[in-house]
Design a protein around this motif. Sequence first.
Motif, mmCIF file in Angstrom:
data_model
loop_
_atom_site.group_PDB
_atom_site.id
_atom_site.type_symbol
_atom_site.label_atom_id
_atom_site.label_comp_id
_atom_site.label_asym_id
_atom_site.label_seq_id
_atom_site.Cartn_x
_atom_site.Cartn_y
_atom_site.Cartn_z
ATOM 1 N N ASP A 189 0.872 -1.172 0.000
ATOM 2 C CA ASP A 189 0.000 0.000 0.000
ATOM 3 C C ASP A 189 0.917 1.232 0.000
ATOM 4 O O ASP A 189 1.667 1.467 0.957
ATOM 5 N N ASN A 217 -3.179 1.758 -3.889
ATOM 6 C CA ASN A 217 -3.168 3.182 -3.511
ATOM 7 C C ASN A 217 -2.048 3.946 -4.217
ATOM 8 O O ASN A 217 -1.349 4.755 -3.619
ATOM 9 N N GLY A 253 -2.530 5.987 -6.756
ATOM 10 C CA GLY A 253 -2.968 7.319 -7.187
ATOM 11 C C GLY A 253 -3.358 7.404 -8.654
ATOM 12 O O GLY A 253 -3.737 8.480 -9.134
ATOM 13 N N ASN A 274 0.323 4.165 0.510
ATOM 14 C CA ASN A 274 0.016 5.159 1.542
ATOM 15 C C ASN A 274 0.440 4.709 2.933
ATOM 16 O O ASN A 274 0.243 5.432 3.902
ATOM 17 N N SER A 275 0.984 3.497 3.009
ATOM 18 C CA SER A 275 1.334 2.973 4.323
ATOM 19 C C SER A 275 2.540 3.728 4.912
ATOM 20 O O SER A 275 3.456 4.130 4.177
#
Length: 338
Positions: A50, A74, A76, A52-53
């Motif tokens: 991920d 994630n 984008g 965004n992690s």
Amino acid sequence: MAEVSQASVHLRHRIPPDFYSLNSQKPFDSPHVSSFLGSEDVQNSLPVIDLNSPTVEDSLVRACELSGMFVVTNHGIPLGVLVGAEVEALRFFSLPREEKMKALRTPGETAGYGMAPLAAILDETMWHEGLTITGSPIEHAKQVWPHEYMRFCEMMEDYQKRMKSLSEKILGLVLKNYGGLPPFHESGPSTALQLNSYPACQCLNEMIGLAPHTDTSYITIVHQNDVTGLQLFHEQHGWISVAPKTGSLVVNVGDMLHIVSNARFPSALHRAAVSRVQHRLSFAYFYGPPADFEVSPIINACSSGPHQEARFRPVTKREFVRMKAKNVHALSLIRKGK
Ligand SMILES: C=C1C[C@]23C[C@@]1(O)CC[C@H]2[C@@]12CCC[C@@](C)(C(=O)O1)[C@H]2[C@@H]3C(=O)O
Ligand SMILES: O=C(O)CCC(=O)C(=O)O
Ligand SMILES: [Fe+2]
């Protein structure tokens, strides 16, 4: 006479098979691929990261070390951009053969329609056609759609812009401990978008889409339509299937990052299988150093043990590509102490 046969051999390696007429023949076995296309169903063993992690950097580095291939979520890139590019690619590949041939790659050029360059050094036929795009595809798009080329061009340019930023984000994180993205000077990275098409194959009982290879890039970002086909070679499991998951993207380490990381990150050996019933599409975005940029192993604090001495001699991408055009195992030619 010799010249004529040279030219026809060259053409044979550039022009994709005549899928339509081959498919109208009775199924037969290929002499070259005797049921070797099976793969273990262990696709869940690929790391899924991920972006965004909060631990993204560590996860990326571990995934590069472990298998050289991983899935990102994630990232984008809106699903609409991926699907829109698929629609436009399908519009191109659905054209009659003679129309696509108007965009045939000219010898010595990167962009254009045809077999993957890899075909030139292989004996077997691949059930594959591709369109390579570098920047604007307008020249080739105009050849096939004199009046309706804009939508295709806009989609492909937008797709590349987004993939370039994503590549820089991922590579920047992976190389953070190596001083970040390599210095590209004024020239910028070399990038290419490869649209791959593997029509359903009914005529052969077993057929390779894209033969086993590593990419030359630092990293490659792959989007697949919903037809399974991408396979990664794994030391313990053999060939493992990397099934598409809607909206996620596959990232793999290429030869240039393998060199920079001093073999810490394996250059992922992969291939593509074909389906008997479904048309498979994939998009590979290659992000690499400029042609004349000298790539060499970075030895630093995070290199320990066997990685402390440079394992490869410095090489420019241009020189490496020239070597790889004759020998798929070009990495072994620049390995030190061999
Ligand atoms: C930018 C490029 C990478 C590539 C050669 C190319 O000029 C355009 C096609 C790319 C591709 C796609 C299929 C596998 C591969 C090995 C091939 O034959 O053509 C890669 C090339 C590569 O990574 O070297
Ligand atoms: O079709 C695929 O999934 C893989 C494509 C690929 O490996 C490439 O274009 O280099
Ligand atoms: Fe590839």
